[in-house]
Design a protein around this motif. Sequence first.
Motif, PDB file in Angstrom:
ATOM      1  N   LEU A 104       0.956  -1.083   0.043  1.00  0.00           N
ATOM      2  CA  LEU A 104       0.050   0.111   0.027  1.00  0.00           C
ATOM      3  C   LEU A 104       0.950   1.191  -0.212  1.00  0.00           C
ATOM      4  O   LEU A 104       0.291   2.144  -0.411  1.00  0.00           O
ATOM      5  CB  LEU A 104      -0.961   0.002   1.249  1.00  0.00           C
ATOM      6  CG  LEU A 104      -1.789  -1.112   1.204  1.00  0.00           C
ATOM      7  CD1 LEU A 104      -2.956  -1.172   2.462  1.00  0.00           C
ATOM      8  CD2 LEU A 104      -2.734  -1.026   0.168  1.00  0.00           C
ATOM      9  N   GLU A 105       2.213   1.120   0.362  1.00  0.00           N
ATOM     10  CA  GLU A 105       2.957   2.086   0.440  1.00  0.00           C
ATOM     11  C   GLU A 105       3.496   2.698  -0.937  1.00  0.00           C
ATOM     12  O   GLU A 105       3.828   4.005  -1.250  1.00  0.00           O
ATOM     13  CB  GLU A 105       4.287   1.930   1.156  1.00  0.00           C
ATOM     14  CG  GLU A 105       3.930   1.638   2.748  1.00  0.00           C
ATOM     15  CD  GLU A 105       5.297   1.332   3.637  1.00  0.00           C
ATOM     16  OE1 GLU A 105       6.233   1.240   3.055  1.00  0.00           O
ATOM     17  OE2 GLU A 105       4.852   1.009   4.556  1.00  0.00           O
ATOM     18  N   PHE A 106       3.126   1.866  -1.940  1.00  0.00           N
ATOM     19  CA  PHE A 106       3.791   2.098  -3.213  1.00  0.00           C
ATOM     20  C   PHE A 106       2.773   2.737  -4.145  1.00  0.00           C
ATOM     21  O   PHE A 106       2.920   2.771  -5.358  1.00  0.00           O
ATOM     22  CB  PHE A 106       4.250   0.982  -3.789  1.00  0.00           C
ATOM     23  CG  PHE A 106       5.693   0.370  -3.244  1.00  0.00           C
ATOM     24  CD1 PHE A 106       6.465   1.172  -3.458  1.00  0.00           C
ATOM     25  CD2 PHE A 106       5.735  -0.609  -2.647  1.00  0.00           C
ATOM     26  CE1 PHE A 106       8.032   0.589  -3.041  1.00  0.00           C
ATOM     27  CE2 PHE A 106       6.795  -0.962  -1.828  1.00  0.00           C
ATOM     28  CZ  PHE A 106       7.963  -0.504  -2.015  1.00  0.00           C
ATOM     29  N   TYR A 107       1.498   2.678  -3.718  1.00  0.00           N
ATOM     30  CA  TYR A 107       0.279   3.345  -4.682  1.00  0.00           C
ATOM     31  C   TYR A 107       0.663   4.411  -5.175  1.00  0.00           C
ATOM     32  O   TYR A 107       1.176   5.646  -4.600  1.00  0.00           O
ATOM     33  CB  TYR A 107      -0.976   3.362  -3.714  1.00  0.00           C
ATOM     34  CG  TYR A 107      -1.824   2.213  -3.548  1.00  0.00           C
ATOM     35  CD1 TYR A 107      -3.159   2.148  -3.586  1.00  0.00           C
ATOM     36  CD2 TYR A 107      -1.291   0.940  -4.013  1.00  0.00           C
ATOM     37  CE1 TYR A 107      -4.032   1.144  -3.698  1.00  0.00           C
ATOM     38  CE2 TYR A 107      -2.220  -0.345  -3.720  1.00  0.00           C
ATOM     39  CZ  TYR A 107      -3.466  -0.130  -3.708  1.00  0.00           C
ATOM     40  OH  TYR A 107      -4.204  -1.323  -3.787  1.00  0.00           O
ATOM     41  N   ALA A 108       0.441   4.633  -6.590  1.00  0.00           N
ATOM     42  CA  ALA A 108       0.559   5.938  -7.237  1.00  0.00           C
ATOM     43  C   ALA A 108      -0.528   6.895  -7.201  1.00  0.00           C
ATOM     44  O   ALA A 108      -1.888   6.205  -7.100  1.00  0.00           O
ATOM     45  CB  ALA A 108       0.814   5.536  -8.705  1.00  0.00           C
ATOM     46  N   PRO A 109      -0.480   7.859  -7.063  1.00  0.00           N
ATOM     47  CA  PRO A 109      -1.524   8.891  -6.597  1.00  0.00           C
ATOM     48  C   PRO A 109      -2.430   9.088  -7.858  1.00  0.00           C
ATOM     49  O   PRO A 109      -1.860   8.835  -9.048  1.00  0.00           O
ATOM     50  CB  PRO A 109      -0.924  10.336  -6.272  1.00  0.00           C
ATOM     51  CG  PRO A 109       0.210  10.351  -7.031  1.00  0.00           C
ATOM     52  CD  PRO A 109       0.872   9.127  -6.860  1.00  0.00           C
ATOM     53  N   ASN A 110      -3.774   9.403  -8.087  1.00  0.00           N
ATOM     54  CA  ASN A 110      -4.567   9.509  -9.178  1.00  0.00           C
ATOM     55  C   ASN A 110      -4.845  10.870  -9.355  1.00  0.00           C
ATOM     56  O   ASN A 110      -5.589  10.994 -10.539  1.00  0.00           O
ATOM     57  CB  ASN A 110      -5.919   8.440  -8.747  1.00  0.00           C
ATOM     58  CG  ASN A 110      -5.969   7.255  -8.893  1.00  0.00           C
ATOM     59  OD1 ASN A 110      -5.126   6.762  -9.565  1.00  0.00           O
ATOM     60  ND2 ASN A 110      -6.955   6.447  -8.299  1.00  0.00           N
TER      61      ASN A 110
END
Length: 121
Positions: free
Chosen positions: A48-54
Amino acid sequence: MISIPKDDPAAPDAFPAAPGAPSALETPASPSEVPKETSASLQMPEGLEFYAPNYICLTVFAVIFFPPLGLAAVYFSSKTTEANQNQDWEQAYINSGWTGWLDVFAILIGLAIIYVYTLYM
């Protein structure tokens, strides 16, 4: 949680496989028999720390101010979400970058059109 003492001779050395999961020696006969895991079951807290912003808010403003680029940003935003769910971090960050740039350019073009329209009309 039940704990088994270490000195118990009946205690297994390794944890058994999950129910319904094939053992290391068994192979499924066809691809349709392979158990399908959902992306939610694959998510780990570290992932979850690697999620790219939308950039959802910027995308909404981009669609309002300049729809042609705003709709392209919506497409890349959806691709970012899909890549985040599949844990394809490289594609997620590439699509997130495209989303951000398209959002910014759409908002700037839309504001420029409004400015020119109000200045010269």
